[in-house]
Design an enzyme around this catalytic site. Structure first.
Site, PDB file in Angstrom:
ATOM      1  N   VAL A 285       0.841  -1.205   0.000  1.00  0.00           N
ATOM      2  CA  VAL A 285       0.000   0.000   0.000  1.00  0.00           C
ATOM      3  C   VAL A 285       0.873   1.251   0.000  1.00  0.00           C
ATOM      4  O   VAL A 285       0.605   2.221  -0.717  1.00  0.00           O
ATOM      5  CB  VAL A 285      -0.941   0.002   1.222  1.00  0.00           C
ATOM      6  CG1 VAL A 285      -1.657   1.335   1.341  1.00  0.00           C
ATOM      7  CG2 VAL A 285      -1.942  -1.132   1.117  1.00  0.00           C
ATOM      8  N   ALA A 286       1.948   1.222   0.807  1.00  0.00           N
ATOM      9  CA  ALA A 286       2.807   2.391   0.939  1.00  0.00           C
ATOM     10  C   ALA A 286       3.652   2.638  -0.305  1.00  0.00           C
ATOM     11  O   ALA A 286       3.952   3.784  -0.639  1.00  0.00           O
ATOM     12  CB  ALA A 286       3.717   2.230   2.159  1.00  0.00           C
ATOM     13  N   ILE A 288       3.020   1.492  -3.575  1.00  0.00           N
ATOM     14  CA  ILE A 288       2.315   1.676  -4.852  1.00  0.00           C
ATOM     15  C   ILE A 288       1.790   3.106  -4.925  1.00  0.00           C
ATOM     16  O   ILE A 288       1.015   3.518  -4.067  1.00  0.00           O
ATOM     17  CB  ILE A 288       1.143   0.667  -4.986  1.00  0.00           C
ATOM     18  CG1 ILE A 288       1.689  -0.755  -5.085  1.00  0.00           C
ATOM     19  CG2 ILE A 288       0.302   0.990  -6.211  1.00  0.00           C
ATOM     20  CD1 ILE A 288       0.625  -1.827  -5.051  1.00  0.00           C
ATOM     21  N   GLU A 290      -0.611   4.829  -5.797  1.00  0.00           N
ATOM     22  CA  GLU A 290      -1.996   4.797  -6.264  1.00  0.00           C
ATOM     23  C   GLU A 290      -2.599   6.197  -6.378  1.00  0.00           C
ATOM     24  O   GLU A 290      -3.609   6.403  -7.047  1.00  0.00           O
ATOM     25  CB  GLU A 290      -2.867   3.932  -5.341  1.00  0.00           C
ATOM     26  CG  GLU A 290      -3.216   4.541  -3.983  1.00  0.00           C
ATOM     27  CD  GLU A 290      -2.063   4.539  -2.995  1.00  0.00           C
ATOM     28  OE1 GLU A 290      -2.152   5.227  -1.981  1.00  0.00           O
ATOM     29  OE2 GLU A 290      -1.067   3.830  -3.252  1.00  0.00           O
ATOM     30  N   ASP A 332      -4.138  34.936 -35.805  1.00  0.00           N
ATOM     31  CA  ASP A 332      -4.840  35.897 -36.641  1.00  0.00           C
ATOM     32  C   ASP A 332      -4.410  37.287 -36.194  1.00  0.00           C
ATOM     33  O   ASP A 332      -3.997  37.480 -35.050  1.00  0.00           O
ATOM     34  CB  ASP A 332      -6.355  35.707 -36.471  1.00  0.00           C
ATOM     35  CG  ASP A 332      -7.147  36.551 -37.458  1.00  0.00           C
ATOM     36  OD1 ASP A 332      -6.552  37.003 -38.446  1.00  0.00           O
ATOM     37  OD2 ASP A 332      -8.350  36.748 -37.228  1.00  0.00           O
ATOM     38  N   ASN A 712       2.687   6.500   4.732  1.00  0.00           N
ATOM     39  CA  ASN A 712       2.036   6.645   3.426  1.00  0.00           C
ATOM     40  C   ASN A 712       0.958   7.732   3.484  1.00  0.00           C
ATOM     41  O   ASN A 712       0.825   8.557   2.586  1.00  0.00           O
ATOM     42  CB  ASN A 712       1.420   5.305   3.015  1.00  0.00           C
ATOM     43  CG  ASN A 712       0.701   5.388   1.686  1.00  0.00           C
ATOM     44  OD1 ASN A 712       1.293   5.680   0.667  1.00  0.00           O
ATOM     45  ND2 ASN A 712      -0.602   5.139   1.701  1.00  0.00           N
ATOM     46  N   ASP A 716       2.328  10.891   1.344  1.00  0.00           N
ATOM     47  CA  ASP A 716       1.874  10.678  -0.034  1.00  0.00           C
ATOM     48  C   ASP A 716       0.620  11.474  -0.389  1.00  0.00           C
ATOM     49  O   ASP A 716       0.129  11.372  -1.508  1.00  0.00           O
ATOM     50  CB  ASP A 716       1.577   9.185  -0.280  1.00  0.00           C
ATOM     51  CG  ASP A 716       2.855   8.407  -0.547  1.00  0.00           C
ATOM     52  OD1 ASP A 716       3.919   8.941  -0.219  1.00  0.00           O
ATOM     53  OD2 ASP A 716       2.791   7.284  -1.067  1.00  0.00           O
TER      54      ASP A 716
END
Length: 888
Positions: A285-286, A288, A290, A332, A712, A716
């Protein structure tokens, strides 16, 4: 107003207006319009209902890693580790809460953008013509239509002049449909495609003009009945989001593989498998990332909202990524580089030239009066109380009439338009037939060259005489002089008739009256913006329909072109083969007298040479070039709805400088996203290395499951998002455009992730070792007291959090040392770091939390070690930047 269903296509214009209680000369009053809107609601299609918050929360929990964590909660409960299970569950809920906040935040930002880019409608209320949001329309509103407009509601037409509408979005019929306001249909079962006196929401005016009265709005319109089919939503991911999502999956697979190896290694080493299962899952979990895609979505949405406040509305999120790679701006001239406020500065008639000075009273000769009055009558523009609508050229002619104190309302009242031959790009002129008492007069205005082909006489000293070769030469010379002075020229001719005439007969045997010269001065801020773009490696190219000399005069003034050799015209382009155009296209800085088809050729040729091209446009026919360009930019003020729908970006101020500002903003947004990604990957790599190396050496586990999940959660989320919201780098426009094919980890970003991750991993392992050493033990010892392991883990925990939080400060710039950046400018990052440190200290000083996370209160040496080691990655990054800066 009646509530029952009325088939307006079966009613005459008079019956319709009476039924709706509308006076055609005035339209609705503001009071009545407001009352009807309160009663009926806004004129918009109802989008799909937004996902409820609880469903967004549940969607955040629908991930296989979350399922494994929930299983871990059950296992810890069965093991009797109730505090661990509570912490893991709390982390899951907090993560879901952060994800929910991100999704809601992104959704609100996109909703705001959609609202800002909603189409406008030109209406007549209380006798005045004004432009309003289409959502403000109510039944009874008089809507004025011209080419390029999207029909804002279902209308019963009350006036049409060669009006053609493309209805494929509703009927599937690809060809434009001719409309006739005077038609009255008797068959109640008439198909929509055959209702020639009606037009419907979302269809497009392709030619002519007209007026219609709103009969249905919102979900009551024909397109509203199939609104569910039209609601496409805004869920498409950008290329960057897709790339990072794939990167996240790849890194996730690697992380899971490492966790499986760690679990297998632990099993071989005879460790507690239940504990190692929790640790392995927590490490997955920490490690990846995500949150990558979510952070990118939030940063993009916040960034484009900020851009909208700077007059650049991003309609398609991928445009933000592309902006950083743009190296050519095809712009233009009129309105974008200039003020789009034409001013007549000179007139030429058979009497000779006459300068128009704002501060000097103009004495009207017969020729000048005839010229000015004809220009006013041959115009679709309006000017009331300094509020103008229509073509800037025509507005300038109305202003000229006011300067000459001509009574425009009286002139228009005594000369009723009864016929028209609209302007088109092939003929380069327009004609109107007006009736004054029993007489009819044709007025034709357009390019002098086009009028030369249809005039046989000239107006001279209030008399009409044959048009001679000398007249031809005099007018040609006058037009050339005006053009050389960057003036736009427009000629007028007329003829008197005793009866109505057909459109083909209108433009023959005319009497030439005169010529006006007008200029649209360059915006003051454009020249510095062009220089800024040049400094950033972006070349500006002017593409215009103006004459070669006029275009060059403006280009030279703005330092876009130096010599006339850098200018090419549309006819000259036609003489080039595709291969010749490809070889020469980079030599030109100005393309004059071009058609919309030429724009597509120019863009494609530049793209074939490897350039990333931004193209501006405002007309119906600019749609193809806006679509072909890497960044299509539509004008928000003068742009047609067709151009806006085809564009990636809309300028609400029609200003070239806004394009440069948007490119600068786009570069900063991309750089901020890059900072967030580098931070996440560096931190995650450091965590994985700490766990993998220590367990491979046979040491005790450096971080338990709850500690990993806490790290995490702490590092994160908020710091990563805060980096993505960093302020603009003032020097970003000193860099060359980013290569569109460039890898995300180019220019040393990949090396930075690896070296940063290794450094964080090494100092954390050192802290873990020191936790044993200061109490007289080694991590290789077989029997180590629990308090010693707790001390080592506490130092590891502290150092890892401090290292990641402090390291985020050095990522604010990849080139500038920290002391050259405004330290307190990113309040979000400073707040995230302080909050992170506060929460970390709370775990240590609050006994309940300290025991829950199995931590130990460090001594003085421990605190100094945590602070000293935690600062090393930040210091190392800063030293490397100073060394690189001195080398350069």
């Amino acid at each position: 107003m009646e509530n029952k269903k009325v088939n307006y296509f079966t009613q005459s214009v008079t019956e319709t207006l009476n039924n709706l209680g509308v006076e055609p000369s005035k339209g609705l009053s503001q009071v009545k319009a407001h009352q009807l809107k309160e009663e009926i609601g806004p004129n918009r299609l109802e989008a799909k209902k937004k996902k409820p918050v609880y469903k967004i929360v549940l969607s955040q929990l629908q991930d296989w890693l979350i399922y494994v964590l929930l299983a871990a909660v059950v296992i810890t409960i069965l093991m009797g580790e109730y505090i661990d299970s509570a912490i893991i569950l709390l982390v899951i809920l907090i993560n879901a809460g952060i994800g929910t906040f991100q999704e809601i935040k992104a959704g609100k930002a996109i909703d705001a953008l959609l609202k800002m880019s909603s189409p406008k409608a030109l209406v007549k209320r209380e006798g005045q013509t004004k432009e309003i949001d289409s959502a403000e329309l109510v039944p009874g509103d008089l809507v004025i239509l011209d080419a390029g407009r999207i029909i804002p509601a279902d209308l019963r037409l009350i006036e049409t002049v060669n009006l053609q509408i493309e209805e494929s979005s509703l009927t599937g019929e690809s060809l434009p449909v001719h409309k006739d306001a005077e038609a009255t249909l008797k068959d109640l079962k008439t198909p929509i495609a055959e209702m020639s006196n009606m037009c419907f929401m979302s269809t497009i005016v392709t030619a002519g003009r007209g007026t219609g009265v709103v009969v249905e709005t919102g979900m009551n319109t024909e397109v509203g009945k199939i609104a569910n089919l039209l609601d496409t939503g805004v869920t498409q991911k950008t290329p960057l989001e897709k790339k990072l999502s794939e990167l996240g999956k790849t890194l996730g697979k690697i992380a899971v593989a490492i966790c499986l190896v760690i679990f297998g290694l632990s099993w071989i080493q005879g460790r507690d498998l239940a504990e190692m299962f929790l640790i392995s899952v927590s490490l997955a979990v920490a490690s990846i990332p995500e949150g990558l895609a979510a952070i990118v979505a939030v940063v993009l949405s916040i960034g484009v909202t900020a851009m909208s406040k700077k007059n650049a509305i991003i309609r398609k999120l991928p445009a933000v990524e592309t902006l950083g790679s743009v190296n050519i701006i095809c712009s233009d001239k009129t309105g974008t580089l200039t003020l789009n406020k034409m001013t007549v500065t000179e007139v030429y008639t058979s009497d000779g030239p006459r300068l128009i000075d704002d501060n000097q009273k103009i004495n009207l000769s017969d020729s000048v009066r005839k010229l000015t009055e004809g220009m006013i009558l041959c115009s679709d523009a309006t000017l009331e109380n300094e509020e103008a609508t229509g073509d800037p050229t025509e507005i300038a002619l109305l202003v000229l009439g006011d300067k000459m104190e001509i009574d425009r309302p009286n002139l228009l009242q005594n000369n009723q338009r009864v016929g028209e031959n609209p302007f088109d790009s092939d003929r380069k002129m327009m004609s109107v037939l007006v009736k004054s008492e029993s007489d009819f007069t044709v007025y034709t205005k357009g390019a002098l060259g086009s009028l030369f082909n249809v005039v046989d006489f000239i107006f001279d000293q209030n008399e009409i005489r044959p048009f001679t070769e000398e007249d031809h030469q005099n007018f040609s010379d006058a037009a050339r002089k005006m053009s050389n002075n960057a003036l736009r020229t427009l000629a007028l001719a007329y003829k008197s008739k005793t009866s109505e005439t057909t459109s083909t007969q209108m433009e023959e045997g005319l009497v030439l009256v005169g010529l006006v010269g007008m200029i649209d001065p360059a915006r003051e801020e454009v020249k510095p913006s062009i220089q800024l773009a040049k400094q950033a490696g972006i070349k500006t190219i002017i593409i215009t329909g103006d004459h070669k000399n006029t275009a060059f005069a403006i280009a030279k003034n703005l330092e876009v072109a130096e010599t006339i050799d850098q200018v090419i015209t549309g006819p000259e382009l036609d003489d080039l083969t595709n291969q010749e155009l490809l070889e020469k296209v980079e030599n030109y800085r100005v393309f004059a007298r071009v058609s919309p088809q030429h724009k597509v050729q120019i863009v494609q040729a530049l793209q074939a040479k490897g350039h990333i091209v931004s193209m501006t446009g405002d007309g119906v026919n600019d749609g193809p070039s806006l679509t072909v360009a890497d960044i299509g930019v539509a004008m928000g003020i003068t742009g047609t709805d067709v151009a806006k729908n085809a564009a990636d970006m809309i300028l609400t101020d029609d200003n070239f400088s806004t394009i440069v500002v948007a490119i600068e903003q786009g570069r900063n947004i991309f750089n901020n996203i890059k900072k967030s990604v580098i931070f996440l990957l560096t931190c995650n790599l450091g965590e994985v290395l700490v766990m993998f190396v220590t367990l491979s050496l046979g040491w005790p586990v450096p971080l338990i499951a709850t500690q990993l999940l806490w790290i995490n959660l702490l590092t994160d989320s908020l710091p990563a998002i805060a980096l993505g919201m960093d302020g603009d780098d003032s020097e970003v426009m000193k860099e060359k455009p980013r290569n569109a094919k460039e890898s995300f980890f180019s220019q040393g970003a990949g090396i930075q992730v690896v070296l940063g991750g290794i450094l964080i991993g090494v100092i954390t392992i050192l802290a873990f070792w020191y936790g044993f050493y200061e109490l007289g033990y080694s991590p290789f010892d077989k029997k180590i007291p629990v308090e010693v392991v707790k001390n080592a883990r506490t130092l590891t925990f502290l150092v890892l959090v401090c290292a990641q939080l402090f390291y985020s400060l050095s990522l604010r710039s990849s080139k500038k040392p920290f002391y050259q950046i405004k330290i307190f400018s990113n309040h979000y990052l400073n707040g995230a770091i302080l909050l992170g440190l506060f929460l970390q200290l709370s775990l240590l000083f609050i006994p309940f939390l300290r025991n829950a996370f199995k931590l130990h209160l460090p001594d003085l040496n421990g605190w100094l070690m945590a602070l000293g080691l935690g600062l090393i990655p930040f210091i190392a990054m800063e030293i490397s930047k100073i060394i690189l800066m001195k080398r350069k």
